[in-house]
Each structure stands twice: as C-alpha cells, then as structure tokens.
Design a protein around this motif. Sequence first.
Motif, PDB file in Angstrom:
ATOM      1  N   UNK A   3      28.138   9.863  -4.024  1.00 50.71           N
ATOM      2  CA  UNK A   3      27.423   8.892  -4.610  1.00 50.71           C
ATOM      3  C   UNK A   3      27.556   7.584  -4.056  1.00 50.71           C
ATOM      4  N   UNK A   4      26.773   6.775  -3.645  1.00 53.37           N
ATOM      5  CA  UNK A   4      26.695   5.652  -2.939  1.00 53.37           C
ATOM      6  C   UNK A   4      26.016   4.760  -4.185  1.00 53.37           C
ATOM      7  N   UNK A   5      26.979   3.828  -4.660  1.00 53.58           N
ATOM      8  CA  UNK A   5      26.652   2.984  -5.657  1.00 53.58           C
ATOM      9  C   UNK A   5      26.315   1.449  -5.161  1.00 53.58           C
ATOM     10  N   UNK A   6      25.302   1.045  -5.365  1.00 50.19           N
ATOM     11  CA  UNK A   6      24.913  -0.504  -5.160  1.00 50.19           C
ATOM     12  C   UNK A   6      24.820  -1.318  -6.022  1.00 50.19           C
ATOM     13  N   UNK A  57      27.809  -6.256 -13.903  1.00 50.82           N
ATOM     14  CA  UNK A  57      26.905  -5.934 -12.857  1.00 50.82           C
ATOM     15  C   UNK A  57      25.586  -5.991 -13.646  1.00 50.82           C
ATOM     16  N   UNK A  58      24.571  -6.861 -13.065  1.00 51.12           N
ATOM     17  CA  UNK A  58      23.184  -6.764 -13.828  1.00 51.12           C
ATOM     18  C   UNK A  58      22.471  -5.475 -13.459  1.00 51.12           C
ATOM     19  N   UNK A  59      22.627  -4.963 -12.302  1.00 50.72           N
ATOM     20  CA  UNK A  59      22.223  -3.667 -11.981  1.00 50.72           C
ATOM     21  C   UNK A  59      23.204  -2.905 -10.981  1.00 50.72           C
ATOM     22  N   UNK A  60      23.153  -1.519 -11.538  1.00 47.16           N
ATOM     23  CA  UNK A  60      23.948  -0.720 -10.621  1.00 47.16           C
ATOM     24  C   UNK A  60      22.888   0.391 -10.209  1.00 47.16           C
ATOM     25  N   UNK A  61      22.875   0.713  -8.864  1.00 48.85           N
ATOM     26  CA  UNK A  61      21.827   2.033  -8.596  1.00 48.85           C
ATOM     27  C   UNK A  61      22.868   3.017  -7.797  1.00 48.85           C
ATOM     28  N   UNK A  79      18.342   0.307   7.768  1.00 48.84           N
ATOM     29  CA  UNK A  79      19.356  -0.692   6.942  1.00 48.84           C
ATOM     30  C   UNK A  79      18.693  -2.204   7.031  1.00 48.84           C
ATOM     31  N   UNK A  80      18.222  -2.397   8.190  1.00 46.44           N
ATOM     32  CA  UNK A  80      17.499  -3.845   8.263  1.00 46.44           C
ATOM     33  C   UNK A  80      16.294  -4.141   7.685  1.00 46.44           C
ATOM     34  N   UNK A  81      15.342  -3.162   7.345  1.00 44.68           N
ATOM     35  CA  UNK A  81      14.269  -3.244   6.456  1.00 44.68           C
ATOM     36  C   UNK A  81      14.812  -3.277   5.044  1.00 44.68           C
ATOM     37  N   UNK A  82      15.799  -2.302   4.703  1.00 48.06           N
ATOM     38  CA  UNK A  82      16.014  -2.368   3.385  1.00 48.06           C
ATOM     39  C   UNK A  82      16.832  -3.687   2.754  1.00 48.06           C
ATOM     40  N   UNK A  83      17.616  -4.180   3.736  1.00 48.29           N
ATOM     41  CA  UNK A  83      18.589  -5.082   3.444  1.00 48.29           C
ATOM     42  C   UNK A  83      17.512  -6.498   3.213  1.00 48.29           C
ATOM     43  N   UNK A  84      16.638  -6.723   4.222  1.00 48.98           N
ATOM     44  CA  UNK A  84      15.780  -7.738   4.251  1.00 48.98           C
ATOM     45  C   UNK A  84      14.912  -7.978   2.900  1.00 48.98           C
ATOM     46  N   UNK A  85      14.898  -7.031   2.297  1.00 48.79           N
ATOM     47  CA  UNK A  85      13.857  -6.855   0.947  1.00 48.79           C
ATOM     48  C   UNK A  85      14.717  -7.632  -0.183  1.00 48.79           C
ATOM     49  N   UNK A  86      15.962  -7.635   0.078  1.00 53.83           N
ATOM     50  CA  UNK A  86      16.834  -8.197  -1.145  1.00 53.83           C
ATOM     51  C   UNK A  86      16.396  -9.369  -1.815  1.00 53.83           C
ATOM     52  N   UNK A  87      16.204 -10.400  -0.934  1.00 55.57           N
ATOM     53  CA  UNK A  87      15.886 -11.907  -1.499  1.00 55.57           C
ATOM     54  C   UNK A  87      14.514 -11.643  -2.264  1.00 55.57           C
ATOM     55  N   UNK A  88      13.749 -10.726  -2.042  1.00 55.39           N
ATOM     56  CA  UNK A  88      12.449 -10.749  -2.657  1.00 55.39           C
ATOM     57  C   UNK A  88      12.627 -10.222  -4.045  1.00 55.39           C
ATOM     58  N   UNK A  89      13.875  -9.781  -4.681  1.00 51.80           N
ATOM     59  CA  UNK A  89      14.084  -9.593  -6.173  1.00 51.80           C
ATOM     60  C   UNK A  89      15.417 -10.104  -6.681  1.00 51.80           C
ATOM     61  N   UNK A  90      16.313 -10.608  -5.771  1.00 49.65           N
ATOM     62  CA  UNK A  90      17.586 -11.063  -6.399  1.00 49.65           C
ATOM     63  C   UNK A  90      18.201 -12.339  -5.519  1.00 49.65           C
ATOM     64  N   UNK A  91      19.077 -13.015  -6.200  1.00 50.72           N
ATOM     65  CA  UNK A  91      19.951 -14.065  -5.354  1.00 50.72           C
ATOM     66  C   UNK A  91      21.330 -13.486  -5.449  1.00 50.72           C
ATOM     67  N   UNK A  92      21.575 -12.250  -5.974  1.00 47.29           N
ATOM     68  CA  UNK A  92      22.940 -11.518  -5.899  1.00 47.29           C
ATOM     69  C   UNK A  92      23.123 -10.806  -4.880  1.00 47.29           C
ATOM     70  N   UNK A  93      24.407 -10.997  -4.158  1.00 46.94           N
ATOM     71  CA  UNK A  93      24.927 -10.032  -3.037  1.00 46.94           C
ATOM     72  C   UNK A  93      25.240  -8.695  -3.329  1.00 46.94           C
ATOM     73  N   UNK A  94      24.772  -7.562  -3.041  1.00 49.21           N
ATOM     74  CA  UNK A  94      25.098  -6.365  -3.769  1.00 49.21           C
ATOM     75  C   UNK A  94      26.513  -6.113  -3.105  1.00 49.21           C
ATOM     76  N   UNK A  95      27.256  -5.315  -3.944  1.00 51.35           N
ATOM     77  CA  UNK A  95      28.615  -4.412  -3.418  1.00 51.35           C
ATOM     78  C   UNK A  95      28.348  -2.995  -3.207  1.00 51.35           C
ATOM     79  N   UNK A  96      28.957  -2.415  -2.381  1.00 50.62           N
ATOM     80  CA  UNK A  96      28.705  -0.919  -2.113  1.00 50.62           C
ATOM     81  C   UNK A  96      30.008  -0.150  -2.440  1.00 50.62           C
ATOM     82  N   UNK A  97      30.034   0.738  -2.981  1.00 50.18           N
ATOM     83  CA  UNK A  97      31.040   1.897  -3.198  1.00 50.18           C
ATOM     84  C   UNK A  97      30.506   3.051  -2.803  1.00 50.18           C
TER      85      UNK A  97
END
Length: 103
Positions: A3-6, A57-61, A79-97
């Motif tokens: 499981x990859x938790x974002x 965490x406000x969101x965990x996926x 990864x480039x396309x997915x990571x570049x979309x983050x500013x479209x929905x949050x100002x939080x920097x995701x952590x991954x486990x």
Amino acid sequence: MIKVSVMYPNSEDIVFNKEYYCEKHVPLVSKLLGDALKNTQVDFGLAGGLPGSPALYVVMTHLTFDSIEAFQAIFGLHSEELLSDIPNFTNSQPQIQISEILI
C-alpha cells in the motif's frame, strides 16, 4: 501486496479542494497508473485522537499495488504529470509511506 499512502498534512493555513481532488486528480491517477493500480481509497480527516483536536492529515489516499517494483515502474513514468497537478488542489506537501499489507 503493498500500500502506498499519500498523506497531506493538516495545518492552520491548509487549502484543499476536495471536489477537484476527487473528480480530477484521483481519476488522473487511476488512468495513468492503469492496471498496476489494484485499489484506491481516499480518507478525509475529521479529527485527531483527543476531543477537539484536528486531524493530523487533511487527506490520506491509499493505493494498492502487487509490489514495490510495480509501483515504482509505473509511477516513474508518470510522476512529473501527477506531481505537477498538486498545486491545483492543495498547498500541502504530501508525505508518502509504502507499507506491506499484512491482513
């Protein structure tokens, strides 16, 4: 299975557009990761463990894959396309486990 938790940390100045995330970003993740992605679960934090405390965490996926190698291979391609979309929905920097699913 792994499981990859974002996880998007909560803060006082958090901005998170749930509608964009659920209607645009998560479908983009599913489309780009394709058959390598076995399952997706999105949790929105409501509260912390103590009464009146905010969620950490406000969101965990949670994204399920057959193996770390399967995740890394497909994520590396997109990864480039997915990571570049983050500013479209949050100002939080995701952590991954990455975790092994035991049960």
